[in-house]
Motif scaffolding. Structure first.
Motif, short mmCIF file in Angstrom:
data_model
loop_
_atom_site.label_atom_id
_atom_site.label_comp_id
_atom_site.label_asym_id
_atom_site.label_seq_id
_atom_site.Cartn_x
_atom_site.Cartn_y
_atom_site.Cartn_z
N ARG A 178 7.51 7.45 3.55
CA ARG A 178 7.02 6.96 2.25
C ARG A 178 6.20 5.70 2.45
NH1 ARG A 178 7.07 1.93 -0.72
NH2 ARG A 178 6.18 2.51 -2.74
N VAL A 179 5.01 5.67 1.82
CA VAL A 179 4.16 4.48 1.82
C VAL A 179 3.69 4.23 0.39
CG1 VAL A 179 3.36 4.82 4.20
CG2 VAL A 179 2.06 5.82 2.29
N PRO A 180 3.21 3.02 0.10
CA PRO A 180 2.64 2.76 -1.22
C PRO A 180 1.41 3.62 -1.45
CG PRO A 180 3.06 0.72 -0.03
CD PRO A 180 3.21 1.83 0.96
N LEU A 199 4.29 7.35 -2.59
CA LEU A 199 5.20 7.41 -3.73
C LEU A 199 5.37 6.02 -4.33
CD1 LEU A 199 8.12 9.56 -2.24
CD2 LEU A 199 6.46 10.33 -3.94
N ALA A 200 5.58 5.98 -5.63
CA ALA A 200 5.92 4.72 -6.28
C ALA A 200 7.31 4.28 -5.81
CB ALA A 200 5.91 4.88 -7.79
N LEU A 201 7.56 2.98 -5.82
CA LEU A 201 8.81 2.45 -5.31
C LEU A 201 10.02 3.01 -6.06
CD1 LEU A 201 10.17 0.54 -3.31
CD2 LEU A 201 9.89 -1.30 -4.99
N GLN A 216 10.89 4.85 5.36
CA GLN A 216 10.10 3.94 4.54
C GLN A 216 9.57 2.81 5.42
OE1 GLN A 216 12.51 1.40 1.81
NE2 GLN A 216 14.30 2.42 2.71
N ASP A 217 8.55 2.11 4.91
CA ASP A 217 7.91 1.07 5.71
C ASP A 217 8.05 -0.30 5.06
OD1 ASP A 217 6.14 1.44 3.58
OD2 ASP A 217 4.39 0.93 4.81
#
Length: 337
Positions: A178-180, A199-201, A216-217
Protein backbone atom coordinates in the motif's frame (compact mmCIF):
# COMPACT_ATOMS: atom_id res chain seq x y z
CA UNK A 1 25.59 10.10 2.33
CA UNK A 2 27.75 12.59 4.20
CA UNK A 3 26.81 16.22 4.61
CA UNK A 4 29.36 19.06 4.34
CA UNK A 5 30.73 19.90 7.77
CA UNK A 6 29.88 23.54 7.17
CA UNK A 7 26.20 22.68 6.69
CA UNK A 8 26.09 20.68 9.90
CA UNK A 9 27.89 23.39 11.85
CA UNK A 10 25.64 26.08 10.39
CA UNK A 11 22.53 24.20 11.52
CA UNK A 12 23.99 23.59 14.97
CA UNK A 13 24.99 27.23 15.37
CA UNK A 14 21.56 28.38 14.24
CA UNK A 15 19.91 26.27 16.92
CA UNK A 16 22.35 27.36 19.64
CA UNK A 17 21.74 31.06 19.10
CA UNK A 18 17.93 30.92 18.94
CA UNK A 19 17.51 32.04 22.55
CA UNK A 20 20.10 34.81 22.41
CA UNK A 21 18.95 36.25 19.09
CA UNK A 22 15.31 36.09 20.20
CA UNK A 23 16.17 38.31 23.15
CA UNK A 24 17.85 40.75 20.79
CA UNK A 25 14.83 40.74 18.51
CA UNK A 26 12.55 41.59 21.42
CA UNK A 27 14.52 44.79 22.05
CA UNK A 28 12.80 47.83 20.63
CA UNK A 29 9.31 46.30 20.41
CA UNK A 30 7.81 48.73 22.93
CA UNK A 31 6.51 51.10 20.27
CA UNK A 32 4.82 48.34 18.25
CA UNK A 33 1.16 47.44 18.64
CA UNK A 34 0.30 43.93 19.87
CA UNK A 35 -1.04 41.55 17.23
CA UNK A 36 -3.03 38.32 17.29
CA UNK A 37 -2.62 35.83 14.45
CA UNK A 38 -4.50 32.61 13.78
CA UNK A 39 -2.33 29.49 13.51
CA UNK A 40 -3.83 26.18 12.41
CA UNK A 41 -2.98 22.54 11.90
CA UNK A 42 -5.72 20.11 10.80
CA UNK A 43 -4.53 17.22 13.01
CA UNK A 44 -6.07 16.21 16.32
CA UNK A 45 -4.83 17.46 19.67
CA UNK A 46 -2.42 14.53 20.07
CA UNK A 47 -0.83 14.83 16.63
CA UNK A 48 2.73 16.11 16.31
CA UNK A 49 1.74 19.05 14.04
CA UNK A 50 -0.79 20.23 16.65
CA UNK A 51 1.75 19.85 19.46
CA UNK A 52 4.15 21.83 17.27
CA UNK A 53 1.88 24.83 16.74
CA UNK A 54 1.10 24.92 20.46
CA UNK A 55 4.85 25.05 21.10
CA UNK A 56 5.22 27.65 18.34
CA UNK A 57 2.66 29.88 20.06
CA UNK A 58 4.57 29.59 23.32
CA UNK A 59 7.90 30.36 21.69
CA UNK A 60 6.56 33.38 19.80
CA UNK A 61 4.85 34.87 22.84
CA UNK A 62 8.03 34.48 24.85
CA UNK A 63 10.33 35.87 22.15
CA UNK A 64 8.05 38.87 21.52
CA UNK A 65 7.55 39.51 25.25
CA UNK A 66 3.81 39.05 24.78
CA UNK A 67 3.48 41.35 21.78
CA UNK A 68 2.53 38.53 19.39
CA UNK A 69 -0.27 36.15 20.33
CA UNK A 70 -0.97 33.08 18.22
CA UNK A 71 -4.58 31.92 18.40
CA UNK A 72 -4.18 28.14 18.08
CA UNK A 73 -6.75 25.97 16.26
CA UNK A 74 -6.61 22.28 15.37
CA UNK A 75 -8.61 19.02 15.14
CA UNK A 76 -10.43 19.95 11.94
CA UNK A 77 -11.87 23.17 13.40
CA UNK A 78 -10.99 25.16 10.30
CA UNK A 79 -11.20 22.39 7.71
CA UNK A 80 -9.15 19.46 6.42
CA UNK A 81 -5.68 19.87 4.92
CA UNK A 82 -6.85 20.99 1.47
CA UNK A 83 -9.49 23.34 2.87
CA UNK A 84 -7.11 24.81 5.43
CA UNK A 85 -4.39 25.44 2.86
CA UNK A 86 -6.90 27.23 0.66
CA UNK A 87 -8.03 29.33 3.64
CA UNK A 88 -4.41 30.21 4.42
CA UNK A 89 -3.86 31.29 0.82
CA UNK A 90 -6.98 33.46 1.00
CA UNK A 91 -6.06 34.96 4.39
CA UNK A 92 -8.78 33.44 6.58
CA UNK A 93 -5.93 31.65 8.38
CA UNK A 94 -2.76 33.64 9.07
CA UNK A 95 -0.33 30.77 9.74
CA UNK A 96 -0.59 27.12 8.64
CA UNK A 97 1.39 24.02 9.54
CA UNK A 98 0.40 21.12 7.30
CA UNK A 99 1.84 18.19 5.41
CA UNK A 100 4.13 19.26 2.58
CA UNK A 101 2.36 16.79 0.29
CA UNK A 102 -0.69 19.06 0.50
CA UNK A 103 1.38 22.01 -0.71
CA UNK A 104 2.39 20.04 -3.81
CA UNK A 105 -1.21 20.23 -5.02
CA UNK A 106 -0.66 23.90 -5.89
CA UNK A 107 3.13 24.34 -5.57
CA UNK A 108 4.99 21.95 -7.83
CA UNK A 109 8.49 22.85 -6.61
CA UNK A 110 7.86 21.07 -3.31
CA UNK A 111 7.56 17.76 -5.19
CA UNK A 112 11.35 17.52 -5.20
CA UNK A 113 11.10 16.49 -1.53
CA UNK A 114 9.12 13.38 -2.57
CA UNK A 115 12.12 11.82 -4.33
CA UNK A 116 13.23 8.51 -2.76
CA UNK A 117 16.48 8.25 -0.81
CA UNK A 118 17.02 11.99 -0.94
CA UNK A 119 17.88 12.03 2.77
CA UNK A 120 19.56 9.36 4.87
CA UNK A 121 17.75 10.44 8.03
CA UNK A 122 15.28 12.89 9.49
CA UNK A 123 18.21 14.77 11.04
CA UNK A 124 19.59 15.43 7.57
CA UNK A 125 16.19 16.54 6.35
CA UNK A 126 16.00 19.14 9.12
CA UNK A 127 19.46 20.51 8.36
CA UNK A 128 18.82 20.79 4.64
CA UNK A 129 15.23 22.01 4.46
CA UNK A 130 15.82 24.69 7.08
CA UNK A 131 18.91 25.98 5.31
CA UNK A 132 19.37 28.02 2.14
CA UNK A 133 18.38 24.92 0.16
CA UNK A 134 14.94 24.90 1.75
CA UNK A 135 14.60 28.62 1.10
CA UNK A 136 15.40 28.00 -2.57
CA UNK A 137 12.87 25.18 -2.87
CA UNK A 138 10.14 27.43 -1.50
CA UNK A 139 11.37 30.69 -3.05
CA UNK A 140 8.37 30.92 -5.40
CA UNK A 141 5.77 30.07 -2.75
CA UNK A 142 4.60 33.74 -2.59
CA UNK A 143 3.13 33.22 -6.06
CA UNK A 144 0.53 31.03 -4.32
CA UNK A 145 -0.30 33.61 -1.65
CA UNK A 146 1.93 32.09 1.03
CA UNK A 147 5.33 32.81 2.60
CA UNK A 148 7.63 29.94 3.61
CA UNK A 149 8.74 29.95 7.25
CA UNK A 150 10.20 26.52 8.08
CA UNK A 151 10.04 22.80 7.45
CA UNK A 152 8.99 20.40 10.19
CA UNK A 153 8.92 16.63 10.36
CA UNK A 154 6.28 14.06 9.45
CA UNK A 155 8.53 11.00 9.60
CA UNK A 156 10.85 8.80 7.55
CA UNK A 157 8.95 6.17 5.56
CA UNK A 158 9.89 2.55 6.24
CA UNK A 159 8.42 -0.78 5.10
CA UNK A 160 6.39 -3.23 7.17
CA UNK A 161 4.77 -6.43 5.95
CA UNK A 162 2.30 -9.15 6.88
CA UNK A 163 3.88 -12.15 5.19
CA UNK A 164 7.64 -11.81 4.65
CA UNK A 165 10.70 -10.12 6.14
CA UNK A 166 12.36 -7.49 3.94
CA UNK A 167 16.13 -7.25 4.07
CA UNK A 168 17.09 -6.53 0.45
CA UNK A 169 15.33 -5.02 -2.54
CA UNK A 170 14.76 -8.50 -3.96
CA UNK A 171 12.51 -9.26 -1.00
CA UNK A 172 9.82 -6.85 -2.24
CA UNK A 173 9.47 -8.55 -5.64
CA UNK A 174 5.75 -8.96 -6.29
CA UNK A 175 4.79 -7.56 -2.87
CA UNK A 176 1.36 -5.90 -2.75
CA UNK A 177 2.41 -2.74 -0.99
CA UNK A 178 0.00 0.00 0.00
CA UNK A 179 1.22 3.49 -0.94
CA UNK A 180 -0.45 6.92 -0.94
CA UNK A 181 -2.26 7.99 -4.09
CA UNK A 182 0.84 9.58 -5.60
CA UNK A 183 2.45 8.79 -8.94
CA UNK A 184 5.95 9.25 -7.52
CA UNK A 185 5.34 6.57 -4.88
CA UNK A 186 3.92 4.23 -7.51
CA UNK A 187 6.91 4.87 -9.79
CA UNK A 188 9.37 4.05 -7.02
CA UNK A 189 7.85 0.74 -5.96
CA UNK A 190 7.10 -0.43 -9.48
CA UNK A 191 10.77 0.13 -10.31
CA UNK A 192 11.73 -1.89 -7.23
CA UNK A 193 9.57 -4.78 -8.50
CA UNK A 194 6.70 -4.53 -6.01
CA UNK A 195 3.03 -4.31 -6.90
CA UNK A 196 2.07 -0.99 -5.26
CA UNK A 197 -1.57 -0.47 -4.38
CA UNK A 198 -2.66 3.16 -4.04
CA UNK A 199 -5.14 3.40 -1.16
CA UNK A 200 -6.37 6.10 1.18
CA UNK A 201 -5.06 5.72 4.72
CA UNK A 202 -8.50 4.94 6.12
CA UNK A 203 -8.64 1.87 3.85
CA UNK A 204 -5.27 0.48 4.92
CA UNK A 205 -6.15 -1.59 8.00
CA UNK A 206 -8.88 -3.49 6.14
CA UNK A 207 -6.62 -3.99 3.12
CA UNK A 208 -3.91 -5.54 5.31
CA UNK A 209 -6.47 -7.75 6.99
CA UNK A 210 -8.04 -9.14 3.81
CA UNK A 211 -4.83 -9.42 1.79
CA UNK A 212 -5.52 -6.61 -0.67
CA UNK A 213 -2.24 -5.23 0.68
CA UNK A 214 0.65 -7.22 2.14
CA UNK A 215 2.58 -4.28 3.47
CA UNK A 216 2.76 -0.54 4.00
CA UNK A 217 5.44 2.13 3.66
CA UNK A 218 4.60 4.33 6.64
CA UNK A 219 6.77 5.93 9.32
CA UNK A 220 7.15 3.95 12.53
CA UNK A 221 4.93 6.09 14.72
CA UNK A 222 2.24 6.23 12.00
CA UNK A 223 1.57 2.49 12.39
CA UNK A 224 0.67 2.99 16.03
CA UNK A 225 -1.01 6.39 15.71
CA UNK A 226 -3.22 5.14 12.87
CA UNK A 227 -3.72 1.62 14.31
CA UNK A 228 -2.53 -0.13 11.15
CA UNK A 229 -0.27 -2.75 12.73
CA UNK A 230 -2.61 -5.55 13.83
CA UNK A 231 -1.62 -7.76 10.90
CA UNK A 232 2.00 -6.59 10.61
CA UNK A 233 4.69 -9.20 11.37
CA UNK A 234 7.88 -7.67 9.96
CA UNK A 235 9.37 -4.16 9.91
CA UNK A 236 12.48 -2.85 8.13
CA UNK A 237 14.14 0.52 8.65
CA UNK A 238 14.91 1.34 5.02
CA UNK A 239 14.50 5.15 5.38
CA UNK A 240 13.45 5.34 1.76
CA UNK A 241 11.54 8.62 1.82
CA UNK A 242 11.14 11.56 4.17
CA UNK A 243 7.87 13.39 4.75
CA UNK A 244 7.73 17.00 5.82
CA UNK A 245 5.30 19.49 7.32
CA UNK A 246 5.56 23.06 6.09
CA UNK A 247 5.00 26.19 8.18
CA UNK A 248 3.79 29.08 6.06
CA UNK A 249 2.12 32.46 6.48
CA UNK A 250 -0.52 34.18 4.40
CA UNK A 251 1.27 36.72 2.21
CA UNK A 252 -1.01 39.67 3.03
CA UNK A 253 -0.97 38.95 6.76
CA UNK A 254 2.81 38.71 6.61
CA UNK A 255 3.28 41.94 4.66
CA UNK A 256 1.15 43.80 7.20
CA UNK A 257 3.52 42.93 10.03
CA UNK A 258 6.51 45.07 11.06
CA UNK A 259 9.88 43.59 10.18
CA UNK A 260 10.63 42.95 13.85
CA UNK A 261 7.57 40.67 14.12
CA UNK A 262 8.44 38.91 10.88
CA UNK A 263 11.92 38.15 12.23
CA UNK A 264 10.51 36.66 15.43
CA UNK A 265 7.93 34.55 13.60
CA UNK A 266 10.51 33.25 11.13
CA UNK A 267 13.10 32.41 13.75
CA UNK A 268 10.67 30.71 16.10
CA UNK A 269 9.16 28.77 13.19
CA UNK A 270 12.55 27.11 12.79
CA UNK A 271 12.68 26.38 16.51
CA UNK A 272 9.18 24.88 16.33
CA UNK A 273 10.26 22.80 13.35
CA UNK A 274 13.13 21.37 15.40
CA UNK A 275 10.61 20.58 18.13
CA UNK A 276 8.57 18.53 15.64
CA UNK A 277 11.65 16.50 14.65
CA UNK A 278 12.54 15.85 18.29
CA UNK A 279 8.97 14.87 19.15
CA UNK A 280 8.67 12.41 16.27
CA UNK A 281 12.02 10.87 17.21
CA UNK A 282 10.62 10.24 20.69
CA UNK A 283 7.32 8.94 19.29
CA UNK A 284 9.21 6.57 16.99
CA UNK A 285 11.00 5.03 19.98
CA UNK A 286 7.72 4.54 21.83
CA UNK A 287 6.04 3.12 18.72
CA UNK A 288 8.92 0.71 18.09
CA UNK A 289 8.52 -0.71 21.57
CA UNK A 290 4.75 -0.99 21.10
CA UNK A 291 5.28 -2.92 17.88
CA UNK A 292 7.89 -5.18 19.43
CA UNK A 293 5.52 -5.89 22.33
CA UNK A 294 2.92 -6.86 19.72
CA UNK A 295 5.34 -9.41 18.26
CA UNK A 296 6.58 -7.48 15.23
CA UNK A 297 10.05 -8.61 14.11
CA UNK A 298 12.44 -5.76 13.29
CA UNK A 299 15.30 -5.57 10.81
CA UNK A 300 17.26 -2.56 12.01
CA UNK A 301 20.05 -2.90 9.44
CA UNK A 302 18.48 -3.87 6.11
CA UNK A 303 20.53 -3.62 2.91
CA UNK A 304 19.51 -0.08 2.00
CA UNK A 305 22.12 0.09 -0.77
CA UNK A 306 20.36 -2.75 -2.59
CA UNK A 307 17.24 -0.58 -2.86
CA UNK A 308 19.23 2.37 -4.18
CA UNK A 309 21.05 0.14 -6.67
CA UNK A 310 17.84 -1.44 -7.95
CA UNK A 311 16.42 2.03 -8.59
CA UNK A 312 19.53 2.82 -10.62
CA UNK A 313 21.18 5.16 -8.17
CA UNK A 314 20.80 8.90 -8.58
CA UNK A 315 20.12 8.42 -12.31
CA UNK A 316 16.63 7.40 -11.18
CA UNK A 317 15.80 11.05 -10.53
CA UNK A 318 16.35 12.06 -14.15
CA UNK A 319 13.11 10.36 -15.19
CA UNK A 320 11.51 13.57 -13.91
CA UNK A 321 13.95 15.99 -15.56
CA UNK A 322 11.25 17.34 -17.88
CA UNK A 323 8.93 18.17 -15.00
CA UNK A 324 8.64 21.85 -14.07
CA UNK A 325 9.68 21.20 -10.47
CA UNK A 326 12.84 19.25 -11.28
CA UNK A 327 16.03 21.08 -10.30
CA UNK A 328 19.31 19.22 -10.69
CA UNK A 329 21.28 21.89 -8.84
CA UNK A 330 19.11 21.48 -5.74
CA UNK A 331 19.32 17.68 -5.93
CA UNK A 332 23.10 17.88 -6.26
CA UNK A 333 23.30 20.25 -3.29
CA UNK A 334 21.27 17.88 -1.12
CA UNK A 335 23.31 14.85 -2.13
CA UNK A 336 26.69 16.59 -1.98
CA UNK A 337 29.46 14.71 -0.21
Amino acid sequence: MKKPLALVLTAAMAISVLGASSTALADGLDDLDPVTLTVYSPGNENSVPTKTIIEYARLVEEASEGKITLDVHHSGELGNDAEALQSARMGTIDLIFAGTSGFTEFYDNAKILDLPFLFDSAEEAYEVTNSEIGEEIFADLPSTGLVYLSEGDNGMRQISTTNRPVHTADDVEGLKLRVPTSQMYLDCWETLGANPVALALNELAIALSNGTAEGQDNATYHLVANATYDDIKYFSFINYMWMGCTMAANQSSWDALPAEYQDILKEQAKAAAKYSFDTIAEDNETATQTLKDAGVEFDEEPDIQSFKDKLGGTDYYTRYENESWYNQDIIDAILAD
